[in-house]
Design a protein around this motif. Structure first.
Motif, PDB file in Angstrom:
ATOM      1  N   ILE A 158       0.840  -1.195   0.000  1.00 26.00           N
ATOM      2  CA  ILE A 158       0.000   0.000   0.000  1.00 26.00           C
ATOM      3  C   ILE A 158       0.874   1.243   0.000  1.00 26.00           C
ATOM      4  O   ILE A 158       2.012   1.223   0.469  1.00 26.00           O
ATOM      5  CB  ILE A 158      -0.957   0.033   1.210  1.00 26.00           C
ATOM      6  N   GLU A 159       0.355   2.296  -0.581  1.00 24.48           N
ATOM      7  CA  GLU A 159       0.978   3.619  -0.520  1.00 24.48           C
ATOM      8  C   GLU A 159      -0.037   4.556   0.122  1.00 24.48           C
ATOM      9  O   GLU A 159      -1.098   4.808  -0.435  1.00 24.48           O
ATOM     10  CB  GLU A 159       1.383   4.101  -1.908  1.00 24.48           C
ATOM     11  N   VAL A 160       0.285   5.034   1.295  1.00 25.24           N
ATOM     12  CA  VAL A 160      -0.624   5.863   2.077  1.00 25.24           C
ATOM     13  C   VAL A 160      -0.196   7.323   1.970  1.00 25.24           C
ATOM     14  O   VAL A 160       0.988   7.645   2.123  1.00 25.24           O
ATOM     15  CB  VAL A 160      -0.627   5.432   3.555  1.00 25.24           C
ATOM     16  N   THR A 161      -1.145   8.180   1.701  1.00 26.23           N
ATOM     17  CA  THR A 161      -0.920   9.621   1.764  1.00 26.23           C
ATOM     18  C   THR A 161      -1.665  10.132   2.998  1.00 26.23           C
ATOM     19  O   THR A 161      -2.870  10.402   2.942  1.00 26.23           O
ATOM     20  CB  THR A 161      -1.439  10.329   0.501  1.00 26.23           C
ATOM     21  N   PRO A 162      -0.992  10.223   4.142  1.00 28.99           N
ATOM     22  CA  PRO A 162      -1.697  10.505   5.401  1.00 28.99           C
ATOM     23  C   PRO A 162      -2.085  11.981   5.542  1.00 28.99           C
ATOM     24  O   PRO A 162      -1.447  12.873   4.992  1.00 28.99           O
ATOM     25  CB  PRO A 162      -0.663  10.107   6.462  1.00 28.99           C
ATOM     26  N   SER A 163      -3.140  12.175   6.281  1.00 34.70           N
ATOM     27  CA  SER A 163      -3.542  13.512   6.738  1.00 34.70           C
ATOM     28  C   SER A 163      -3.729  14.509   5.611  1.00 34.70           C
ATOM     29  O   SER A 163      -3.262  15.648   5.669  1.00 34.70           O
ATOM     30  CB  SER A 163      -2.511  14.053   7.744  1.00 34.70           C
ATOM     31  N   GLN A 164      -4.410  14.116   4.548  1.00 38.98           N
ATOM     32  CA  GLN A 164      -4.734  15.076   3.494  1.00 38.98           C
ATOM     33  C   GLN A 164      -5.846  16.011   3.990  1.00 38.98           C
ATOM     34  O   GLN A 164      -6.800  15.571   4.632  1.00 38.98           O
ATOM     35  CB  GLN A 164      -5.208  14.353   2.238  1.00 38.98           C
ATOM     36  N   THR A 165      -5.693  17.286   3.674  1.00 40.62           N
ATOM     37  CA  THR A 165      -6.715  18.274   4.016  1.00 40.62           C
ATOM     38  C   THR A 165      -7.013  19.116   2.792  1.00 40.62           C
ATOM     39  O   THR A 165      -6.192  19.220   1.863  1.00 40.62           O
ATOM     40  CB  THR A 165      -6.240  19.192   5.153  1.00 40.62           C
ATOM     41  N   LEU A 166      -8.195  19.717   2.763  1.00 43.52           N
ATOM     42  CA  LEU A 166      -8.549  20.622   1.672  1.00 43.52           C
ATOM     43  C   LEU A 166      -7.762  21.907   1.818  1.00 43.52           C
ATOM     44  O   LEU A 166      -7.839  22.585   2.836  1.00 43.52           O
ATOM     45  CB  LEU A 166     -10.051  20.899   1.679  1.00 43.52           C
ATOM     46  N   GLY A 167      -6.978  22.221   0.786  1.00 50.81           N
ATOM     47  CA  GLY A 167      -6.143  23.416   0.829  1.00 50.81           C
ATOM     48  C   GLY A 167      -5.389  23.562  -0.472  1.00 50.81           C
ATOM     49  O   GLY A 167      -5.791  23.019  -1.510  1.00 50.81           O
ATOM     50  N   THR A 168      -4.271  24.322  -0.430  1.00 47.84           N
ATOM     51  CA  THR A 168      -3.456  24.551  -1.624  1.00 47.84           C
ATOM     52  C   THR A 168      -2.097  23.894  -1.437  1.00 47.84           C
ATOM     53  O   THR A 168      -1.539  23.862  -0.335  1.00 47.84           O
ATOM     54  CB  THR A 168      -3.274  26.049  -1.879  1.00 47.84           C
ATOM     55  N   CYS A 169      -1.558  23.361  -2.566  1.00 50.78           N
ATOM     56  CA  CYS A 169      -0.258  22.690  -2.546  1.00 50.78           C
ATOM     57  C   CYS A 169       0.238  22.539  -3.975  1.00 50.78           C
ATOM     58  O   CYS A 169      -0.526  22.730  -4.932  1.00 50.78           O
ATOM     59  CB  CYS A 169      -0.367  21.321  -1.866  1.00 50.78           C
ATOM     60  N   PRO A 170       1.517  22.184  -4.177  1.00 50.61           N
ATOM     61  CA  PRO A 170       2.044  21.988  -5.533  1.00 50.61           C
ATOM     62  C   PRO A 170       1.389  20.789  -6.217  1.00 50.61           C
ATOM     63  O   PRO A 170       1.145  19.764  -5.577  1.00 50.61           O
ATOM     64  CB  PRO A 170       3.537  21.757  -5.305  1.00 50.61           C
ATOM     65  N   GLU A 171       1.110  20.938  -7.491  1.00 55.82           N
ATOM     66  CA  GLU A 171       0.581  19.844  -8.296  1.00 55.82           C
ATOM     67  C   GLU A 171       1.655  18.787  -8.507  1.00 55.82           C
ATOM     68  O   GLU A 171       2.856  19.059  -8.420  1.00 55.82           O
ATOM     69  CB  GLU A 171       0.081  20.380  -9.647  1.00 55.82           C
ATOM     70  N   SER A 172       1.237  17.564  -8.790  1.00 52.34           N
ATOM     71  CA  SER A 172       2.181  16.479  -9.038  1.00 52.34           C
ATOM     72  C   SER A 172       2.968  16.733 -10.323  1.00 52.34           C
ATOM     73  O   SER A 172       2.414  17.226 -11.317  1.00 52.34           O
ATOM     74  CB  SER A 172       1.435  15.140  -9.149  1.00 52.34           C
ATOM     75  N   VAL A 173       4.241  16.383 -10.312  1.00 49.58           N
ATOM     76  CA  VAL A 173       5.067  16.571 -11.515  1.00 49.58           C
ATOM     77  C   VAL A 173       4.670  15.604 -12.616  1.00 49.58           C
ATOM     78  O   VAL A 173       5.052  15.777 -13.781  1.00 49.58           O
ATOM     79  CB  VAL A 173       6.564  16.386 -11.179  1.00 49.58           C
ATOM     80  N   ARG A 174       3.908  14.571 -12.269  1.00 53.75           N
ATOM     81  CA  ARG A 174       3.492  13.606 -13.277  1.00 53.75           C
ATOM     82  C   ARG A 174       2.311  14.083 -14.100  1.00 53.75           C
ATOM     83  O   ARG A 174       1.952  13.464 -15.100  1.00 53.75           O
ATOM     84  CB  ARG A 174       3.147  12.272 -12.593  1.00 53.75           C
ATOM     85  N   VAL A 175       1.684  15.172 -13.693  1.00 56.29           N
ATOM     86  CA  VAL A 175       0.554  15.716 -14.430  1.00 56.29           C
ATOM     87  C   VAL A 175       1.067  16.543 -15.607  1.00 56.29           C
ATOM     88  O   VAL A 175       2.017  17.322 -15.477  1.00 56.29           O
ATOM     89  CB  VAL A 175      -0.336  16.574 -13.512  1.00 56.29           C
TER      90      VAL A 175
END
Length: 343
Positions: free
Chosen positions: A115-132
């Motif tokens: 599994i790959e867990v992305t913990p504690s995500q919240t609604l807000g602003t952040c950098p977009e993924s470089v894979r996009v």
């Protein structure tokens, strides 16, 4: 002087002759005339041809093709599965209810091995993924505000911000932050997975012949609690170790556990009901179904949001999305092929 009598038409005379001939031939007796040829070579050829014709019908038509039998074209089959075993990752112990999806024991299920867990995500602003696509930028002018990329992570704000690590920059988005590849943590569950046991309960029924059978031996001494499948000693113990299934499919378990894959379990019932029911036995085979040499379509993974850990902290919604890699195990149509019975 008397007048001459008129002659009958020629067609009528011919018809009369034909009728008389048919009536006469009806009472004739005919018999074929048999000629016996005293020739040894010709006799050998004649008897050899007769023998070949006899062998064709006796050996090929009746023994090989069994053309005297009827076949079941619509066999019925059911499969119920049950997985047992526990494993652990760097952070927790996992039981069956957590690593098997779906948990209800159907004929298709998946076992989570990484599994790959992305913990504690919240609604807000952040950098977009470089894979996009088109997410990389140098200045704010490279980012179009309020643009929504269907394959991205959120709505772009129009700002160009530093990425999570390194010197790269990507467009800022408003959405669930941080994005997956920016803060995901990988956990491997495959250390104990080869020892997981899978019970595959299969029943078949041939409606035409009213014949039913299952792949579990009927015993009352707790046999299933202590046995595992062996083709010779325990053919009616359908409890397979996951490592055995992967090995029989010709795959490396550690590699498959990291990338995921699709393993097919084929249960083949090929029964000749001229024989006793004990001769009608299942045959198991295993193979990988996804093309492992094609990177775009190999492996198996899916994403899931664990709703029980979604919560509100300090007025902010928080979630913990999981990306799962694992082994998907479809039981293919079970090939309960033909039930045979003499007609």
């Amino acid at each position: 002087m008397a007048a001459a009598e008129p002659k009958p038409p020629a067609g009528a005379a011919a018809a009369g002759r034909l009728a008389r001939g048919c009536w006469s031939a009806f009472w004739d007796y005919e018999t074929p005339k048999v000629i016996v040829v005293k020739n040894r070579r010709l006799g050998v050829v004649y008897r050899a041809v007769q023998l070949l014709i006899l062998l064709y019908f006796v050996w090929y038509v009746f023994i090989v093709q069994k053309s005297y039998q009827d076949s079941e074209t619509g066999p019925e089959s059911s499969v119920i599965t049950k997985v047992k075993g526990i494993t652990f990752s760097e952070r927790k112990v996992w039981d069956v209810e957590e690593y098997v999806k779906p948990p209800e024991g159907g004929s298709v299920f998946s076992i989570i091995t990484r599994i790959e867990v992305t913990p504690s995500q919240t609604l807000g602003t952040c950098p977009e993924s470089v894979r996009v696509s088109n997410a990389s930028c140098d200045t704010d002018e490279d980012c179009v505000a309020e643009r929504l990329d269907m394959l991205g992570s959120g709505l772009r704000t129009g700002r160009c911000v530093p990425y999570y690590q390194g010197s790269a920059k990507t467009c800022e988005v408003w959405g669930w932050c941080p994005v997956e590849d920016g803060a995901s943590v990988s956990q491997f569950l495959g250390k104990m997975a080869p020892n997981f046991t899978i019970l595959i309960k299969n029943s078949i029924h041939y409606p035409k012949f009213q014949f039913s059978k299952g792949n579990i031996e009927h015993r009352k001494d707790g046999y299933l609690k202590r046995c595992t499948f062996d083709e010779v000693s325990d053919p009616y113990c359908p409890i397979f170790k996951l490592g055995f299934i992967v090995e029989q499919a010709g795959e490396n378990f550690t590699e498959l556990a990291h990338t995921g894959g699709v393993i097919g379990v084929i249960i083949n019932w090929d029964c000749d009901l001229d024989l006793s029911a004990s001769k009608c036995n299942p045959k198991y085979s295993f193979r990988r179904l996804d093309p492992k040499h094609v990177p775009a379509s190999s492996g198996y993974n899916f994403r899931v949001m664990l709703s029980q850990v979604c919560q509100v902290l300090q007025g902010k919604r928080q979630r913990h999305p999981h990306a799962h890699q694992g082994l998907w195990d479809p039981h293919r149509r079970h090939c309960a092929r033909t039930g045979l019975l003499p007609v």
